[in-house]
Design a protein around this motif. Structure first.
Motif, PDB file in Angstrom:
ATOM      1  N   ALA A  19       0.846  -1.199   0.000  1.00  0.00           N
ATOM      2  CA  ALA A  19       0.000   0.000   0.000  1.00  0.00           C
ATOM      3  C   ALA A  19       0.881   1.249   0.000  1.00  0.00           C
ATOM      4  CB  ALA A  19      -0.914  -0.004   1.218  1.00  0.00           C
ATOM      5  N   PRO A  20       0.493   2.297  -0.735  1.00  0.00           N
ATOM      6  CA  PRO A  20       1.306   3.505  -0.828  1.00  0.00           C
ATOM      7  C   PRO A  20       1.669   4.100   0.537  1.00  0.00           C
ATOM      8  CG  PRO A  20      -0.481   3.599  -2.413  1.00  0.00           C
ATOM      9  CD  PRO A  20      -0.710   2.378  -1.566  1.00  0.00           C
ATOM     10  N   LEU A  21       0.790   3.981   1.494  1.00  0.00           N
ATOM     11  CA  LEU A  21       1.024   4.533   2.818  1.00  0.00           C
ATOM     12  C   LEU A  21       2.276   3.958   3.478  1.00  0.00           C
ATOM     13  CD1 LEU A  21      -0.080   6.279   5.178  1.00  0.00           C
ATOM     14  CD2 LEU A  21      -1.341   4.257   5.901  1.00  0.00           C
ATOM     15  N   PHE A  22       2.623   2.701   3.171  1.00  0.00           N
ATOM     16  CA  PHE A  22       3.733   2.022   3.831  1.00  0.00           C
ATOM     17  C   PHE A  22       5.033   2.041   3.037  1.00  0.00           C
ATOM     18  CE2 PHE A  22      -0.112  -0.167   5.423  1.00  0.00           C
ATOM     19  CZ  PHE A  22      -0.035   0.266   6.734  1.00  0.00           C
ATOM     20  N   ARG A  23       5.046   2.600   1.857  1.00  0.00           N
ATOM     21  CA  ARG A  23       6.238   2.545   1.001  1.00  0.00           C
ATOM     22  C   ARG A  23       7.459   3.212   1.602  1.00  0.00           C
ATOM     23  NH1 ARG A  23       3.005   3.434  -4.544  1.00  0.00           N
ATOM     24  NH2 ARG A  23       2.097   1.362  -4.582  1.00  0.00           N
ATOM     25  N   GLY A  24       7.274   4.198   2.427  1.00  0.00           N
ATOM     26  CA  GLY A  24       8.404   4.867   3.045  1.00  0.00           C
ATOM     27  C   GLY A  24       9.012   4.099   4.204  1.00  0.00           C
ATOM     28  N   LEU A  25       8.360   3.021   4.634  1.00  0.00           N
ATOM     29  CA  LEU A  25       8.850   2.255   5.777  1.00  0.00           C
ATOM     30  C   LEU A  25       9.882   1.203   5.407  1.00  0.00           C
ATOM     31  CD1 LEU A  25       5.522   1.642   7.734  1.00  0.00           C
ATOM     32  CD2 LEU A  25       7.301   3.317   8.226  1.00  0.00           C
ATOM     33  N   VAL A  26       9.866   0.734   4.179  1.00  0.00           N
ATOM     34  CA  VAL A  26      10.787  -0.326   3.786  1.00  0.00           C
ATOM     35  C   VAL A  26      11.546   0.064   2.532  1.00  0.00           C
ATOM     36  CG1 VAL A  26       9.433  -2.190   4.809  1.00  0.00           C
ATOM     37  CG2 VAL A  26       9.004  -1.545   2.467  1.00  0.00           C
ATOM     38  N   ARG A  27      12.732  -0.476   2.430  1.00  0.00           N
ATOM     39  CA  ARG A  27      13.552  -0.253   1.236  1.00  0.00           C
ATOM     40  C   ARG A  27      13.745  -1.594   0.548  1.00  0.00           C
ATOM     41  NH1 ARG A  27      16.001   4.795   1.262  1.00  0.00           N
ATOM     42  NH2 ARG A  27      16.080   5.761   3.295  1.00  0.00           N
ATOM     43  N   THR A  28      13.643  -1.555  -0.752  1.00  0.00           N
ATOM     44  CA  THR A  28      13.915  -2.754  -1.539  1.00  0.00           C
ATOM     45  C   THR A  28      14.918  -2.376  -2.615  1.00  0.00           C
ATOM     46  OG1 THR A  28      12.056  -2.303  -2.997  1.00  0.00           O
ATOM     47  CG2 THR A  28      11.642  -3.801  -1.173  1.00  0.00           C
TER      48      THR A  28
END
Length: 102
Positions: A20-29
């Motif tokens: 979900a877009p809301l969580f994209r800043g929490l993890v790096r891939t």
């Protein structure tokens, strides 16, 4: 408000493209690059994008980038759902400054 996240699951979702877009800043891939291709999107800096368009078109480019980002965060299908003449507050965006809301 404290929250616990399963970061392994979030990374898996990010790799699969389903995070979900809301969580994209929490993890790096790690980004995957294909030889001979130019990577577009987040890997291209705003400075690089602005340098690639005539000065007269830069305001429009920034506006579209902002509209696209707001639409993505709010879960809209496209930037067209975010009218530039409407305040963010009308779109449901609430900004808290200093940790305190209105």
């Amino acid at each position: 408000m404290a929250a616990r996240f399963a970061f392994g699951a979030l990374r898996d979702q990010a790799r699969a493209g389903s995070l979900a877009p809301l969580f994209r800043g929490l993890v790096r891939t790690p980004s995957r690059r294909v030889a001979g291709t130019v990577q577009a999107g987040p890997a291209t800096t705003l400075r690089e994008q602005l340098a690639g368009v005539p000065e007269a078109e830069r305001d429009a480019l920034v506006l579209e980038l902002v509209r696209g980002t707001v639409a993505e965060v709010l879960g809209h299908a496209s930037a067209e759902a975010v009218r530039p003449d409407r305040p963010l507050k009308e779109l449901g965006v609430r900004l808290a400054v200093g940790g305190r809301g209105p």
